[in-house]
Design an enzyme around this catalytic site. Structure first.
Site, mmCIF file in Angstrom:
data_model
loop_
_atom_site.group_PDB
_atom_site.id
_atom_site.type_symbol
_atom_site.label_atom_id
_atom_site.label_comp_id
_atom_site.label_asym_id
_atom_site.label_seq_id
_atom_site.Cartn_x
_atom_site.Cartn_y
_atom_site.Cartn_z
ATOM 1 N N HIS A 172 40.827 70.524 26.492
ATOM 2 C CA HIS A 172 39.717 69.866 27.209
ATOM 3 C C HIS A 172 38.823 70.913 27.902
ATOM 4 O O HIS A 172 38.596 70.843 29.110
ATOM 5 C CB HIS A 172 40.267 68.854 28.235
ATOM 6 C CG HIS A 172 39.283 67.761 28.573
ATOM 7 N ND1 HIS A 172 39.660 66.444 28.750
ATOM 8 C CD2 HIS A 172 37.951 67.786 28.781
ATOM 9 C CE1 HIS A 172 38.588 65.722 29.052
ATOM 10 N NE2 HIS A 172 37.541 66.524 29.077
ATOM 11 N N ARG A 190 36.605 61.529 23.908
ATOM 12 C CA ARG A 190 37.817 61.220 24.659
ATOM 13 C C ARG A 190 38.955 60.987 23.665
ATOM 14 O O ARG A 190 38.723 60.523 22.537
ATOM 15 C CB ARG A 190 37.631 59.939 25.491
ATOM 16 C CG ARG A 190 36.778 60.122 26.724
ATOM 17 C CD ARG A 190 37.497 60.926 27.805
ATOM 18 N NE ARG A 190 36.744 60.998 29.040
ATOM 19 C CZ ARG A 190 36.059 62.070 29.449
ATOM 20 N NH1 ARG A 190 36.012 63.166 28.714
ATOM 21 N NH2 ARG A 190 35.432 62.070 30.603
#
Ligand code: GLV
Length: 309
Positions: A272, A224
């Site tokens: 992502h 993350r």
């Protein structure tokens, strides 16, 4: 049984049609921000709004459409006794292993140099890879980290693994807890982060950590954005403590225009995509678990909310 689909997909029928096919006994609805309560039994969610838990207090379980549940745990009003279930693999670990391997090969096999040579019509062979020079350290040894680690050991890379608790993975030199973190870093040149985001792992990718890696280190962050202290990365790159970084996740996504990362030639940015949620495999898994849960059977992937993953 009522199943509520709560994710910001502009075409929710891409999900609800297969859910209804896989679970014909269910009444499947799409979340309507202005609609009434439907007394849902189950919700299938990605970053749901806080109103969900106020409006639907009878939920028996919530199924997350991703492996990382940090976005869900941040939602205010999430009842602390709610059964939260994360996605387990569903095709993600293979994608992640491919992505990490690709990022490693970019540097270890000098692919940028060969692309550059092609543009110059240049046929020039550089020395072959010496795997001993590329020890890899995987942070996080869950489904995903383990698959990344075993993929790399199958290609004869030296692989270290680090996690909060002890793990044993064939061919991987594992380290556990804070006490062994320094030793793990000192034997690692390519640092790969697959950790879940929790209060303990936030900002774990920082200057102090980069400074302990082997020379010419490489960072690959597929965890993350909040794991990484962004200014520390820039400092470590500027000081050549790191030779490059490959980032798939960011504190703010999409990465804002003008962000200093965009113009760095020593940072690879991907939006992502290292491991996408694959609809078919995901819905097969989740609907199977809903059916089992409704029958009172045990299901796997239940999150420990206090632990954070
Ligand atoms: C994606 O980031 C996921 O958590 O599955």
């Amino acid at each position: 049984m009522k199943v509520l689909f709560v994710a910001g997909d502009p075409k929710p029928e891409r999900w609800t049609v297969p859910i209804s096919q896989l679970l014909p006994e269910a009444d499947v609805r799409v979340w309507d921000p202005n609609g009434p309560a439907i007394n849902a039994d189950y919700a299938i969610v990605w970053q749901p709004p806080a109103q969900l838990f106020e409006r639907e207090p009878g939920l028996k379980a919530v199924f997350n459409l991703g492996a990382g549940i940090d976005g869900l745990l941040k939602v205010p009003n999430l009842p602390s006794d709610l059964t939260v279930v994360r996605l387990e693999d569903a095709g993600m670990s293979a994608q992640m292993a491919e992505h990490v391997l690709h990022q490693i090969l970019e540097v270890s096999r000098q692919m940028e140099l060969y692309r550059h040579q092609q543009r110059q019509s240049q046929w020039k062979i550089h020395r072959p890879i010496n795997r001993k020079e590329w020890p890899i350290g995987i942070m996080g040894l869950g489904h995903i980290g383990k698959r990344v680690a075993t993929t790399l050991t199958s290609l004869d890379y030296a692989v270290n693994g680090w996690a909060r608790s002890e793990h044993s993975i064939e061919g991987v030199h594992t380290f556990a807890g804070n006490e062994q973190f320094g030793e793990f870093l000192a034997t690692t040149r390519v640092l790969v982060n697959t950790l879940p985001l929790t209060s303990e792992t936030e900002n774990i990718l920082n200057y102090g950590v980069f400074s302990q890696l082997q020379p010419d280190a490489v960072l690959i962050n597929v965890g993350r954005g909040e794991h990484l202290v962004e200014d520390d990365l820039l400092r470590a790159l500027n000081e050549k403590k790191l030779q490059r970084a490959s980032l798939d996740v960011f504190r703010k996504e999409p990465l804002p225009a003008g962000h200093p990362f965009w113009e760095r030639t020593d940072i690879t940015i991907t939006p992502h995509i290292s491991a996408r949620t694959l609809r078919d495999a995901t819905l097969e898994q989740i609907t199977g678990k809903i059916r089992d849960h409704a029958k009172g059977l045990p299901i796997t992937g239940i999150v420990d909310i206090t632990r954070g993953y």
